[in-house]
Enzyme design. Structure first.
Site, mmCIF file in Angstrom:
data_model
loop_
_atom_site.group_PDB
_atom_site.id
_atom_site.type_symbol
_atom_site.label_atom_id
_atom_site.label_comp_id
_atom_site.label_asym_id
_atom_site.label_seq_id
_atom_site.Cartn_x
_atom_site.Cartn_y
_atom_site.Cartn_z
ATOM 1 C CE LYS A 6 -61.624 46.916 -22.773
ATOM 2 N NZ LYS A 6 -60.916 45.951 -23.627
ATOM 3 C CG ASP A 36 -57.968 46.215 -19.014
ATOM 4 O OD1 ASP A 36 -57.997 45.077 -19.525
ATOM 5 O OD2 ASP A 36 -57.945 47.267 -19.692
ATOM 6 C CG PHE A 48 -46.864 35.090 -26.268
ATOM 7 C CD1 PHE A 48 -46.442 34.045 -25.455
ATOM 8 C CD2 PHE A 48 -47.945 34.876 -27.106
ATOM 9 C CE1 PHE A 48 -47.068 32.811 -25.496
ATOM 10 C CE2 PHE A 48 -48.581 33.650 -27.159
ATOM 11 C CZ PHE A 48 -48.136 32.613 -26.350
ATOM 12 C CD GLU A 49 -42.481 42.948 -24.335
ATOM 13 O OE1 GLU A 49 -42.787 43.055 -25.537
ATOM 14 O OE2 GLU A 49 -41.711 43.723 -23.748
ATOM 15 C CB CYS A 78 -38.904 27.571 -13.752
ATOM 16 S SG CYS A 78 -38.911 26.196 -14.914
ATOM 17 C CB CYS A 123 -58.097 40.135 -30.774
ATOM 18 S SG CYS A 123 -57.948 38.639 -29.796
ATOM 19 C CB CYS A 130 -36.675 26.710 -18.191
ATOM 20 S SG CYS A 130 -37.848 28.081 -18.126
ATOM 21 N NE ARG A 145 -62.996 40.587 -28.214
ATOM 22 C CZ ARG A 145 -63.149 41.782 -28.775
ATOM 23 N NH1 ARG A 145 -64.254 42.081 -29.420
ATOM 24 N NH2 ARG A 145 -62.202 42.687 -28.684
#
Ligand SMILES: [Zn+2]
Length: 353
Positions: free
Chosen positions: A82, A58, A137-138, A255, A193, A252, A69
């Site tokens: 972290k 991280d 998502f990257e 893969c 978030c 794809c 959270r």
């Protein structure tokens, strides 16, 4: 029962575990990428379950708004990286586990190195499973590239607002993440978030589903994986699961065509990126080689303002409302501005260019 495993008694009673299962777990290595809400919860479950080696990767430091959270941290950890704070906590939970904190940006280079691609050669530090604790998502596509290329299972999880999703991808045995989600969502189209908030209980469900899948994989029980994408909303009580078996796509990019766009494309140039609402991250070109002498930097910055030093980082108030966190690899987070040029200027002035 050997003494070493006596603490796992209640888990060893479960079907498919036993002493042999605990031995397998003790010899396993889980790589958790991102130690936010999901990473905290899954790391806690896996270390308690007896996974022998857990790497925590991280780039960020703990903030007060994380505590709602991110269950491995407390108020005393605010300002600490972290990975470092989580490792400290987990070492107290299970002293038999080897916890490896990596305070580093998740980039093609760092992930490749971590998983034994490139420098060091395949297998150098290769994990047995990749656990997704990241927030974009990257990075997920990057993890998926690595998963397919080195044939390591990828346990995806995501939570935004009150919604959660989870799926586990076994490369070469079924679809990969890009068979299911072929293209990156357009920038700005996805709630994060930071904008949509995040519900702690939704995190707990996704992380628990991820940890259960990791245990199945490490126990050699992959046949028990559901093969489904789980999706739920705890507020509306909507839930559904999508059967992923049969979704493997011959065309794809990853893969099927064996093109690793995310693993191969990230350059090694200076990176400046917005990170949170009021922070800019700077990744200098030389990052990753341990370029910064943190002791010397702490002494230098101590003359300007209040300095906090941890094992992996120096943090200092360098100007009115501006706080600079510099990591051992040369990377920095400048808090108190969202302007790249202001952040670059602060970095050049106080760290060096
Ligand atoms: Zn695929």
């Amino acid at each position: 029962m050997s003494h070493e495993f006596s603490r796992y008694h209640r888990q060893m009673l479960l079907p498919g575990v036993g002493a042999e299962g605990q031995r397998r777990l003790a010899a396993s290595h889980a790589v958790i990428v991102g130690v936010g809400a999901l990473g905290c919860a899954s790391a806690d479950l896996l270390v308690r379950a007896g996974v022998g080696r857990v790497t925590l990767m991280d780039r960020d430091v703990v903030e007060m708004t994380n505590l709602q959270r991110q269950t491995l941290f407390d108020e005393g950890d605010v300002g600490v990286p972290k990975a470092e704070a989580a490792a400290r906590r987990l070492a107290r939970v299970n002293s038999q586990a080897e916890i490896v904190p990596m305070v580093a940006d998740v980039s093609a280079r760092s992930v490749a190195r971590l998983l034994g691609l490139g420098e060091g050669g395949v297998g150098a530090t290769r994990g047995d499973v990749i656990v997704d604790g990241c927030d974009n998502f990257e990075t997920r596509y990057l993890l998926n590239d690595v998963s397919v290329k080195v044939d390591v299972p990828y346990v995806y999880g995501g939570v935004v607002g009150t919604r959660g999703m989870q799926a586990t991808f076994l490369p070469r045995a079924g679809p990969c993440l890009r068979c299911v989600f072929p293209e990156l969502p357009p920038v700005g189209s996805v709630a994060t978030c930071d904008t949509a908030g995040v519900l702690g209980p939704a995190v707990a469900i996704v992380a628990a589903a991820q940890a259960a899948d990791v245990l199945k994989i490490l126990l050699g029980q992959s046949a028990m994986l559901s093969g489904e994408l789980l999706e739920f909303d705890l507020w509306t009580s909507n839930r559904r699961s999508l059967d992923l078996r049969g979704m493997r796509a011959d065309d794809c990019v990853c893969c099927g065509l064996w093109r690793f766009e995310f693993l191969d494309s990230s350059g090694d140039g200076d990176g400046v990126s917005l990170c949170g609402a009021d922070s800019v991250q700077i990744v200098p070109r030389a990052s990753g080689s341990g370029v910064i002498d943190l002791d010397a930097l702490a002494a230098r910055l101590g003359a300007i303002g209040r300095v906090t030093r941890s094992r992996f980082m120096v943090r200092a108030a360098v100007a009115e409302g501006i706080e600079l966190s510099v990591f051992a690899d040369g990377r920095a987070i400048v808090r108190g501005t969202s302007k790249a040029d202001v952040a670059r200027g602060m970095y050049a002035k106080f760290v060096g260019s």
